[in-house]
Motif scaffolding. Structure first.
Motif, PDB file in Angstrom:
ATOM      1  N   LEU A   1       0.813  -1.213   0.000  1.00 36.78           N
ATOM      2  CA  LEU A   1       0.000   0.000   0.000  1.00 36.78           C
ATOM      3  C   LEU A   1       0.849   1.266   0.000  1.00 36.78           C
ATOM      4  N   ASP A   2       2.181   1.092  -0.036  1.00 35.10           N
ATOM      5  CA  ASP A   2       3.108   2.243  -0.041  1.00 35.10           C
ATOM      6  C   ASP A   2       3.018   3.067   1.234  1.00 35.10           C
ATOM      7  N   PHE A   3       2.774   2.389   2.352  1.00 37.49           N
ATOM      8  CA  PHE A   3       2.816   3.082   3.635  1.00 37.49           C
ATOM      9  C   PHE A   3       4.246   3.540   3.910  1.00 37.49           C
ATOM     10  N   THR A   4       4.370   4.672   4.570  1.00 38.80           N
ATOM     11  CA  THR A   4       5.668   5.142   5.035  1.00 38.80           C
ATOM     12  C   THR A   4       5.967   4.399   6.329  1.00 38.80           C
TER      13      THR A   4
ATOM     14  N   ASN B   1       8.201   2.437  19.782  1.00 38.58           N
ATOM     15  CA  ASN B   1       6.986   3.210  19.991  1.00 38.58           C
ATOM     16  C   ASN B   1       6.828   4.236  18.876  1.00 38.58           C
ATOM     17  N   ILE B   2       5.604   4.375  18.411  1.00 36.42           N
ATOM     18  CA  ILE B   2       5.342   5.300  17.316  1.00 36.42           C
ATOM     19  C   ILE B   2       5.357   6.732  17.830  1.00 36.42           C
ATOM     20  N   THR B   3       5.910   7.644  17.040  1.00 36.04           N
ATOM     21  CA  THR B   3       5.918   9.053  17.398  1.00 36.04           C
ATOM     22  C   THR B   3       4.678   9.724  16.817  1.00 36.04           C
ATOM     23  N   GLN B   4       4.387  10.912  17.321  1.00 33.14           N
ATOM     24  CA  GLN B   4       3.236  11.650  16.799  1.00 33.14           C
ATOM     25  C   GLN B   4       3.425  11.954  15.312  1.00 33.14           C
ATOM     26  N   TYR B   5       4.645  12.290  14.931  1.00 31.79           N
ATOM     27  CA  TYR B   5       4.931  12.585  13.522  1.00 31.79           C
ATOM     28  C   TYR B   5       4.667  11.357  12.658  1.00 31.79           C
ATOM     29  N   GLN B   6       5.161  10.195  13.092  1.00 30.59           N
ATOM     30  CA  GLN B   6       4.938   8.964  12.337  1.00 30.59           C
ATOM     31  C   GLN B   6       3.455   8.638  12.234  1.00 30.59           C
ATOM     32  N   ALA B   7       2.734   8.858  13.326  1.00 29.28           N
ATOM     33  CA  ALA B   7       1.295   8.565  13.337  1.00 29.28           C
ATOM     34  C   ALA B   7       0.557   9.419  12.306  1.00 29.28           C
ATOM     35  N   ILE B   8       0.912  10.699  12.212  1.00 27.61           N
ATOM     36  CA  ILE B   8       0.258  11.589  11.250  1.00 27.61           C
ATOM     37  C   ILE B   8       0.537  11.132   9.821  1.00 27.61           C
ATOM     38  N   ILE B   9       1.793  10.763   9.539  1.00 24.59           N
ATOM     39  CA  ILE B   9       2.157  10.307   8.198  1.00 24.59           C
ATOM     40  C   ILE B   9       1.397   9.023   7.852  1.00 24.59           C
ATOM     41  N   MET B  10       1.304   8.091   8.813  1.00 23.37           N
ATOM     42  CA  MET B  10       0.627   6.827   8.552  1.00 23.37           C
ATOM     43  C   MET B  10      -0.877   7.020   8.366  1.00 23.37           C
ATOM     44  N   LEU B  11      -1.462   7.935   9.114  1.00 17.37           N
ATOM     45  CA  LEU B  11      -2.881   8.232   8.929  1.00 17.37           C
ATOM     46  C   LEU B  11      -3.122   8.848   7.555  1.00 17.37           C
ATOM     47  N   TYR B  12      -2.200   9.703   7.131  1.00 19.28           N
ATOM     48  CA  TYR B  12      -2.310  10.309   5.798  1.00 19.28           C
ATOM     49  C   TYR B  12      -2.224   9.231   4.719  1.00 19.28           C
TER      50      TYR B  12
END
Length: 217
Positions: A80-83, A90-101
């Protein structure tokens, strides 16, 4: 809303009980382990976040048949070309935003065939954005903005203000409140809404890119 309680450490009056129990009923969160604990105070790992988001898109069954957690889900995330780097940290807030996008832009699962030990799937033509928010994505070169066109005559509206709102991506016409004049001759990705088929699509957001936009030479 959830019909019952699943975890001993998530009472029904917990602030996230409805969400946790509801996602459990939808098979997005796994059923309780032997001690029936959710551990809501624990931090979410990147691998756990990927599992949740892959299930949200409907690929959980396919991921389980591709190796299960975590490798099967990582494999689907890659398709799915997820980042996603496959980290168990542990996931960071930045990573979470990118993955949600990434999730919002991914196409939903569509099962085409299934049998003993196999599942064939194909991407549907719907994303989470299009299915639940009627927002669609488009990419192309800006060939007209603010009444200025790269090729031929600019499309015009009834008034100057209407003309300034017309944007062309290639040969496709849109309207927008966003000034894209500085992107003439550049490739852009935009998001638009269109209530009716006869309406001109209306751009509501231009994606920001880290890399320099492709420029027409």
């Amino acid at each position: 809303t959830a019909s019952k309680r699943y975890f001993e450490d998530v009472p029904m009056d917990h602030w996230a009980a409805v969400q946790i129990n509801g996602l459990t009923e939808m098979n997005i969160i796994s059923l309780p382990d032997k001690d029936k604990l959710f551990r809501p105070a624990d931090k979410l790992t990147e691998a756990e976040a990927v599992k949740i988001l892959v299930c949200v898109l409907g690929y959980g069954e396919y991921a389980n048949m591709s190796g299960g957690y975590p490798n099967g889900y990582a494999q689907v995330a890659s398709l799915l070309d997820f980042t996603y780097k496959g980290s168990t940290k542990n996931i960071t807030q930045y990573q979470a935003i990118i993955m949600l996008y990434d999730t919002l832009n991914s196409y939903l699962y569509k099962k085409s065939a299934a049998g003993a030990g196999y599942i064939n799937y194909e991407e549907s033509d719907e994303t989470l954005l299009s299915k639940y928010f009627d927002i669609y994505a488009a990419e192309g070169m800006v060939t007209q903005s603010e009444g200025v066109a790269l090729y031929g005559n600019a499309k015009t509206g009834k008034t100057f203000e209407q003309t300034s709102k017309i944007v062309m991506l290639g040969e496709d016409e849109y309207t927008t409140e966003i000034n894209l004049y500085d992107y003439l001759g550049r490739m852009v990705k935009v998001y638009y809404v269109q209530e009716n088929e006869d309406d001109t699509p209306h751009i509501v957001f231009k994606e920001k890119k880290k890399k320099k936009d492709e420029i027409l030479e």
